[in-house]
Design a protein around this motif. Structure first.
Motif, PDB file in Angstrom:
ATOM      1  N   ALA B 702     -19.906  -3.908  10.259  1.00  0.00           N
ATOM      2  CA  ALA B 702     -20.191  -3.638   8.850  1.00  0.00           C
ATOM      3  C   ALA B 702     -19.703  -2.247   8.453  1.00  0.00           C
ATOM      4  CB  ALA B 702     -21.682  -3.782   8.578  1.00  0.00           C
ATOM      5  N   VAL B 703     -19.840  -1.273   9.355  1.00  0.00           N
ATOM      6  CA  VAL B 703     -19.446   0.095   8.995  1.00  0.00           C
ATOM      7  C   VAL B 703     -17.939   0.185   8.810  1.00  0.00           C
ATOM      8  CG1 VAL B 703     -19.446   2.503   9.744  1.00  0.00           C
ATOM      9  CG2 VAL B 703     -21.433   1.051  10.206  1.00  0.00           C
ATOM     10  N   TRP B 704     -17.179  -0.342   9.799  1.00  0.00           N
ATOM     11  CA  TRP B 704     -15.721  -0.331   9.651  1.00  0.00           C
ATOM     12  C   TRP B 704     -15.309  -1.030   8.348  1.00  0.00           C
ATOM     13  CZ3 TRP B 704     -13.130   3.065  11.956  1.00  0.00           C
ATOM     14  CH2 TRP B 704     -13.269   3.366  13.315  1.00  0.00           C
ATOM     15  N   SER B 705     -15.958  -2.169   8.055  1.00  0.00           N
ATOM     16  CA  SER B 705     -15.607  -2.917   6.846  1.00  0.00           C
ATOM     17  C   SER B 705     -15.812  -2.066   5.609  1.00  0.00           C
ATOM     18  CB  SER B 705     -16.463  -4.178   6.721  1.00  0.00           C
ATOM     19  OG  SER B 705     -16.327  -4.982   7.862  1.00  0.00           O
ATOM     20  N   LEU B 706     -16.967  -1.394   5.547  1.00  0.00           N
ATOM     21  CA  LEU B 706     -17.259  -0.613   4.344  1.00  0.00           C
ATOM     22  C   LEU B 706     -16.320   0.582   4.235  1.00  0.00           C
ATOM     23  CD1 LEU B 706     -21.132  -0.863   4.097  1.00  0.00           C
ATOM     24  CD2 LEU B 706     -19.368  -2.090   2.833  1.00  0.00           C
ATOM     25  N   SER B 741      -1.590   8.586  -1.326  1.00  0.00           N
ATOM     26  CA  SER B 741      -2.088   7.213  -1.454  1.00  0.00           C
ATOM     27  C   SER B 741      -1.514   6.337  -0.345  1.00  0.00           C
ATOM     28  CB  SER B 741      -1.709   6.665  -2.826  1.00  0.00           C
ATOM     29  OG  SER B 741      -2.139   5.344  -2.948  1.00  0.00           O
ATOM     30  N   LEU B 742      -0.238   6.579  -0.020  1.00  0.00           N
ATOM     31  CA  LEU B 742       0.391   5.803   1.054  1.00  0.00           C
ATOM     32  C   LEU B 742      -0.338   6.036   2.381  1.00  0.00           C
ATOM     33  CD1 LEU B 742       4.217   5.406   1.394  1.00  0.00           C
ATOM     34  CD2 LEU B 742       2.804   5.521   3.412  1.00  0.00           C
ATOM     35  N   LEU B 743      -0.622   7.326   2.662  1.00  0.00           N
ATOM     36  CA  LEU B 743      -1.313   7.641   3.915  1.00  0.00           C
ATOM     37  C   LEU B 743      -2.716   7.037   3.921  1.00  0.00           C
ATOM     38  CD1 LEU B 743      -0.138  11.344   4.341  1.00  0.00           C
ATOM     39  CD2 LEU B 743       0.658   9.312   5.566  1.00  0.00           C
ATOM     40  N   THR B 744      -3.389   7.106   2.778  1.00  0.00           N
ATOM     41  CA  THR B 744      -4.730   6.524   2.699  1.00  0.00           C
ATOM     42  C   THR B 744      -4.675   5.020   2.943  1.00  0.00           C
ATOM     43  OG1 THR B 744      -5.107   8.163   0.976  1.00  0.00           O
ATOM     44  CG2 THR B 744      -6.830   6.524   1.301  1.00  0.00           C
ATOM     45  N   THR B 745      -3.628   4.383   2.413  1.00  0.00           N
ATOM     46  CA  THR B 745      -3.495   2.936   2.607  1.00  0.00           C
ATOM     47  C   THR B 745      -3.325   2.609   4.082  1.00  0.00           C
ATOM     48  OG1 THR B 745      -2.336   2.892   0.513  1.00  0.00           O
ATOM     49  CG2 THR B 745      -2.268   0.896   1.815  1.00  0.00           C
ATOM     50  N   VAL B 746      -2.521   3.410   4.773  1.00  0.00           N
ATOM     51  CA  VAL B 746      -2.328   3.182   6.207  1.00  0.00           C
ATOM     52  C   VAL B 746      -3.659   3.325   6.937  1.00  0.00           C
ATOM     53  CG1 VAL B 746      -1.174   4.030   8.288  1.00  0.00           C
ATOM     54  CG2 VAL B 746       0.086   3.899   6.126  1.00  0.00           C
ATOM     55  N   ALA B 747      -4.410   4.367   6.577  1.00  0.00           N
ATOM     56  CA  ALA B 747      -5.722   4.575   7.212  1.00  0.00           C
ATOM     57  C   ALA B 747      -6.656   3.418   6.889  1.00  0.00           C
ATOM     58  CB  ALA B 747      -6.316   5.891   6.730  1.00  0.00           C
ATOM     59  N   ALA B 748      -6.630   2.969   5.638  1.00  0.00           N
ATOM     60  CA  ALA B 748      -7.497   1.852   5.229  1.00  0.00           C
ATOM     61  C   ALA B 748      -7.149   0.602   6.031  1.00  0.00           C
ATOM     62  CB  ALA B 748      -7.323   1.584   3.734  1.00  0.00           C
ATOM     63  N   SER B 749      -5.841   0.363   6.229  1.00  0.00           N
ATOM     64  CA  SER B 749      -5.426  -0.824   6.974  1.00  0.00           C
ATOM     65  C   SER B 749      -5.887  -0.732   8.426  1.00  0.00           C
ATOM     66  CB  SER B 749      -3.909  -0.974   6.923  1.00  0.00           C
ATOM     67  OG  SER B 749      -3.488  -1.017   5.588  1.00  0.00           O
ATOM     68  N   ALA B 755     -12.244  -3.621  12.014  1.00  0.00           N
ATOM     69  CA  ALA B 755     -13.479  -4.354  11.707  1.00  0.00           C
ATOM     70  C   ALA B 755     -13.608  -5.637  12.533  1.00  0.00           C
ATOM     71  CB  ALA B 755     -13.566  -4.628  10.208  1.00  0.00           C
ATOM     72  N   PRO B 756     -12.625  -6.546  12.537  1.00  0.00           N
ATOM     73  CA  PRO B 756     -12.772  -7.737  13.393  1.00  0.00           C
ATOM     74  C   PRO B 756     -12.357  -7.469  14.843  1.00  0.00           C
ATOM     75  CG  PRO B 756     -10.828  -7.972  12.017  1.00  0.00           C
ATOM     76  CD  PRO B 756     -11.453  -6.668  11.642  1.00  0.00           C
ATOM     77  N   LEU B 757     -11.563  -6.396  15.070  1.00  0.00           N
ATOM     78  CA  LEU B 757     -11.051  -6.128  16.414  1.00  0.00           C
ATOM     79  C   LEU B 757     -12.130  -5.542  17.324  1.00  0.00           C
ATOM     80  CD1 LEU B 757      -8.210  -6.648  17.483  1.00  0.00           C
ATOM     81  CD2 LEU B 757      -7.698  -4.233  17.140  1.00  0.00           C
ATOM     82  N   THR B 826     -13.340  -7.339  -2.047  1.00  0.00           N
ATOM     83  CA  THR B 826     -13.978  -8.640  -1.857  1.00  0.00           C
ATOM     84  C   THR B 826     -13.997  -9.014  -0.374  1.00  0.00           C
ATOM     85  OG1 THR B 826     -12.972  -9.274  -3.946  1.00  0.00           O
ATOM     86  CG2 THR B 826     -13.961 -11.032  -2.662  1.00  0.00           C
ATOM     87  N   THR B 827     -12.833  -8.908   0.264  1.00  0.00           N
ATOM     88  CA  THR B 827     -12.743  -9.318   1.669  1.00  0.00           C
ATOM     89  C   THR B 827     -13.710  -8.531   2.540  1.00  0.00           C
ATOM     90  OG1 THR B 827     -10.446  -9.936   1.449  1.00  0.00           O
ATOM     91  CG2 THR B 827     -11.203  -9.422   3.657  1.00  0.00           C
ATOM     92  N   PHE B 828     -13.633  -7.198   2.443  1.00  0.00           N
ATOM     93  CA  PHE B 828     -14.434  -6.409   3.387  1.00  0.00           C
ATOM     94  C   PHE B 828     -15.913  -6.464   3.060  1.00  0.00           C
ATOM     95  CE2 PHE B 828     -10.151  -4.696   4.097  1.00  0.00           C
ATOM     96  CZ  PHE B 828     -10.072  -5.010   5.446  1.00  0.00           C
ATOM     97  N   ALA B 829     -16.253  -6.629   1.786  1.00  0.00           N
ATOM     98  CA  ALA B 829     -17.664  -6.799   1.458  1.00  0.00           C
ATOM     99  C   ALA B 829     -18.167  -8.119   2.029  1.00  0.00           C
ATOM    100  CB  ALA B 829     -17.853  -6.754  -0.052  1.00  0.00           C
TER     101      ALA B 829
END
Lengths: 126, 838
Positions: B702-706, B741-749, B755-757, B826-829
């Motif tokens: 849940a933490v990784w997802s959020l 924003s690009l770097l943040t997106t990479v971090a978000a990914s 989360a599932p890993l 939506t997905t991560f929530a």
């Protein structure tokens, strides 16, 4: 009359009533499907589902009636008959109003059609 | 207003005409095939679809031969399976839908008084994708490798590699590719109809054909994505053993049926409405009066469009769903008869009010409608669940669907062919041959298909390859086969009439049927659509605006010239069609062919699990698309405005929601969002069918997802900020924000992946980890595309092609990010919080 929305000029108002039909349809279908799959989840009887469908139907029909009234107003309260084919903004507005009114009528009937099964079915038989 | 025009000398006028002709001219030699003009694309598209139809028709004749007598061994059971699967698949995916994209691409620009569709290269891309995918799917039967599990590919039969072979992969990948082409066409149609109508063509004056096509394109946008989502799940199961439809590991074959029919039923109306749209053009012409009840037709088109989405479960009446669910869909199936009937009554009323000329197109049109009405009535019967339980999967259904599709689609298409042929060749088709074809087809059709109702009621199931002599189906089957060949003879007459050489036939007159709508202004010899873009003041401008055709052809309206050497059209407002912009569209190009063929190559290589070839083709496709975008879109014009004639000057550039590109992105992302919603539906579907949804498997952290959701939100915020500061002129800050924003997106990914890993979810073990993984992969793939867009904007800015005033690219990318934000949150929530909440 602050309660009545102002007339807005957009193509999207045409779709109001069918969208209400779609929402009502989904609420009825998904609600009943979840109840029949997991009756223990909410702990209510099937009558509650039927009551829910009745409530959703009343809300949907009221919204469609409102949309119909707004459409009737856009159609100049019915003063000008079709074909509304003059190249003027006025005729375009009248056309939109009339077409929206027709769609409200169809959606009204379709919502009643959707709700009717709840009158006859009393349990989740398969 | 025409003072300026009158001053033009004859030489000047000639020069204008020549410049315009040169700009729109087709390349010659083999380069002809690089054309992107709507006339060529429409014609190729239509011819290819027609050829596929003839191929699928031959398959049908083979099947009828096999069934002509009992215990026949003309076709083996396996080849028979391939034949009926391919017959259905080709007719639906390679003929019925594409033929209307073809007709629309060919007809809409002249009908709307436009020069071209807004994205001609996208149309060409769509055609080449379609052609390649179609040949791939059709060709498989010659290698005995065609799909054989029925055109709706039900698992578990179709997911079982032992029974379905490679055919199922060919179906899934070949058609996914064609579905992409359909969505591309839908984008083109919606933007074209909403934004590129001739000035003055308000929505109350729009040709009904355009109304229908607008609704149909909208339907494609909501109907095809669920199938794409289903294809994705299906292929993941076949390729990597993710158990979406495997009951032993928590999957459910019924999810495929839901996703397929959420597509499949609207599909029927996606096919039917454009055919009726052709009738809505033909009937007024041959009644020589305006249509009676224009608004009622709009009601019918919109109403059918919506209601058709509430019917899908009527294909699943026999699957054991709760009766209340069946009843909802039964009710909606009855309700859709209302708008369908309205259209037919409107046509009858128009014919009664006018003086009908019974020409060949009218013969095909009315004959088709008569057949359609019979199919509609059996449709009302099978929409009732108790009747359906008797008729399900019998020849009664085969008869019903052919009455609906051939009556509601094929006959009107042939009517349209006879009606519009003069626009292709300036000559009419033969009236005599047309009538002969009609009677052969009409009689042959009824002889072939009516007995199938009776055979169905006698219990003959669909898809049997033979039957024993004593069961009582012999005579009816023999009659059906005879009818099928009579019908085919009629089709052959039509083919002959189209293909026979007509060079001795003199050029026909202008507007030979005395029709009232604008498409009849265009001349087959010219490629420019209209000589000048007219001002429209009527639903039937050629009837009501007396000298319109002459003034258009004398170049007295908008854009009669192409001084700067660009292909140009007008963008107008949605409701009142007031001109607001000059749109420069892409011209002849190889890039469309390269990108379509490489994308096709990637799909085809994937079918055979040639991973390296897949990667190579995908890389070529990626480069081609980037090249296409870089060189062909968002071009900064050499001047802000240009004079379009009649004293009007319009801007050459627009960005944000004023631009057609923004609308295209919006529409594409609505379709994309629908596919995403279908996957979310899958998640909750699995939840409803299982008492214990997670099967005791540890869910995503849940933490990784959020954290992932929050990082995606941050990246989105930075994108919005980048657009805002760019408009204020702070280019350097904008570039910084883009990088951030690009770097943040990479971090978000990365966190999203964790989360599932981190709990070690194995997607092949059970459907719960599989559906979680597919949602995460969906978001991550979109995020990866998002970073490409960010890098692209950065490069455009550095190259001086993205400025504070010319920020089309950035505006579109931010729009993409709105949708990405919704999908990510939506997905991560859901995956992070829902299992705990239950």
């Amino acid at each position: 009359m602050w309660l009545v929305p102002k007339q807005i000029e957009t193509l999207w108002t045409l779709f109001t009533a069918p969208v209400v039909w779609a929402a009502h349809f989904l609420v009825c279908y998904i609600g009943a499907a979840i109840y029949c799959a997991k009756p223990e989840l909410v702990g209510l009887s099937f009558s509650a589902v039927r009551a829910g469908i009745a409530a959703a139907t009343v809300i949907a029909l009221s919204l469609i009636a409102l949309s119909a009234w707004l459409a009737w107003r856009q159609w100049g309260l019915g003063t000008d008959d079709p074909p509304h084919d003059d190249p003027t903004r006025r005729d375009r507005t009248l056309f939109q109003g009339f077409a929206t009114l027709l769609l409200s009528g169809l959606s009204f009937i379709a919502v009643i059609f959707t709700a009717m099964p709840a009158l006859f079915l009393t349990e989740c038989i398969r | 207003m025409s003072a300026a025009v009158k001053e033009r000398s004859p030489e000047e006028y000639k020069a204008q005409e020549q410049r315009l002709r040169a700009v729109w001219a087709n390349p010659t030699g083999w380069r002809y095939w690089t054309s992107v003009n709507n006339y060529q694309i429409g014609l190729w598209y239509g011819s290819a679809a027609f050829a596929f139809m003839l191929f699928a028709g031959v398959l049908a004749l083979l099947m009828r031969l096999q069934l002509a007598v009992p215990d026949n061994d003309f076709l083996s059971a396996d080849l028979f399976n391939q034949a009926f699967t391919l017959h259905g698949t080709v007719m639906m995916f390679l003929f019925a839908v594409p033929i209307f994209e073809a007709v629309a691409i060919f007809l809409l620009p002249p009908m709307l008084g436009a020069r071209e569709m807004p994205f001609p290269r996208l149309g060409a891309f769509s055609f080449w994708s379609f052609l390649l995918g179609g040949i791939f799917v059709c060709g498989s039967i010659f290698f005995n490798a065609a799909p054989s599990a029925g055109w709706f590919m039900y698992p578990p039969l179709a997911t079982d590699k032992e029974f379905s072979g490679i055919g199922a992969d060919i179906w899934l990948l070949g058609l996914s590719f064609i579905e992409v082409a359909s969505i591309a066409a839908a984008v083109e149609l919606i933007v074209g109809i909403m934004k590129c109508r001739a000035p003055g063509m308000r929505i109350n004056l729009m040709p009904l054909f355009a109304w229908y096509l607008l609704i149909v394109a909208g339907m494609i946008l909501f109907a095809f994505p669920p199938l794409i989502a289903g294809d994705l799940l299906f292929e993941m199961e076949r390729m990597f053993d993710w158990p979406f439809f495997d009951a032993a590991r928590g999957g459910d074959p019924l999810l495929w049926q839901h996703l397929f029919w959420i597509f499949g039923h609207p599909e029927v109306y996606i096919i039917f409405l454009p055919a009726i749209a052709l009738m809505a053009m033909i009937v007024p012409t041959f009644s020589q009066r305006p249509i009676v009840g224009y608004s009622w037709i709009v009601l019918a088109a919109v109403g059918t469009g919506f209601l058709s989405f509430g019917l899908w479960v009527h294909h699943m009446f026999a699957t054991g769903l709760p009766q209340i669910s069946l009843a909802f869909f039964s009710a909606a199936s009855e309700a859709v008869a209302i708008p369908t009937g309205v259209q037919i009554f409107v046509f009858i009323a128009t014919m009664l009010a006018g003086r009908v000329i019974f020409s060949t197109p009218m013969l095909f049109g009315t004959g088709g409608l008569a057949i359609f009405v019979i199919g509609g009535l059996t449709g009302v019967m099978v929409a009732l669940a108790p009747f359906d339980w008797q008729a399900h999967d019998t020849y009664f259904v085969v008869a019903h669907l052919h009455y609906v599709l051939i009556g509601g689609m094929l006959f009107p298409v042939v009517a349209g062919l006879y009606y519009y042929y003069p626009l292709i060749d300036a000559k009419k088709l033969s009236d005599g041959l047309g009538r002969l074809a009609f009677w052969l087809m009409f009689c042959g059709f009824n002889i072939a298909f009516f007995p199938m109702h009776l055979n169905g009621l006698r219990g003959m199931p669909r898809r049997v390859f033979t039957y024993p002599a004593e069961i009582g189906w012999n005579w009816l089957n023999l009659i059906s086969t005879a009818g099928a060949f009579i019908f085919a003879a009629g089709v052959l007459v039509v083919v002959f009439d189209v293909l026979r050489p007509k060079h001795r036939q003199p050029r026909g007159e202008f507007n030979p049927w005395n029709a009232g709508t604008l498409e009849w202004i265009s001349e087959p010899e010219e490629n420019w659509g209209v000589r000048s873009i007219p001002i429209v003041r009527s639903r039937y401008p050629l009837w009501d605006q007396k000298d319109l055709a002459r003034k258009v052809n004398e170049g007295r309206y908008y854009l009669p010239d192409a001084e700067e050497g660009w292909r140009e059209g007008l963008v107008t407002t949605v409701l009142d069609a007031e001109p607001v912009q000059v749109l420069r569209v892409g011209g002849t190009s190889h890039v469309t062919i390269v990108s379509a063929l490489s994308l096709g190559g990637a799909f085809i290589a994937l079918t055979f699990h040639w991973w390296i070839a897949t990667a190579l083709a995908a890389i070529i496709c990626f480069c081609a698309v980037i090249y296409w975008l870089w060189t062909g879109t968002g071009e900064i014009p050499e001047k802000p405005e240009k004079d379009v004639g009649l004293g009007l000057s319009l801007p050459l550039y627009a960005s944000g929601s004023d631009s057609v590109g923004w609308w295209a992105m919006f529409i594409t992302m609505v379709g994309d969002g629908t596919a995403f919603a279908s996957l979310v539906f899958g998640y909750f579907f699995y939840w409803t069918i299982h008492a214990n949804f997670t099967a005791g498997i540890a869910g995503p952290d849940a933490v990784w997802s959020l954290v992932a959701a929050s990082l995606f939100a941050a990246a989105w915020g930075l994108m919005v900020a980048a657009r805002t500061v760019n408009r204020r002129g702070a280019t350097a800050t904008m570039r910084g924000l883009l990088v951030l924003s690009l770097l943040t997106t990479v971090a978000a990914s990365a966190t999203g992946l964790a989360a599932p890993l981190s709990p070690g979810m194995d997607p092949t073990r059970h459907v719960y980890p599989a559906i979680v993984w597919i949602l995460v992969i969906w978001v991550l793939a979109h995020a990866a595309l998002g970073t490409v867009m960010q890098a692209y904007c950065l490069a455009r800015s550095l190259a001086g092609r993205l400025t504070p005033k010319h920020d089309l690219d950035l505006g579109n990318v931010v729009l993409y990010w709105h949708f990405l934000l919704i999908a990510a949150v939506t997905t991560f929530a859901i995956i992070g919080l829902f299992p705990a909440a239950m």
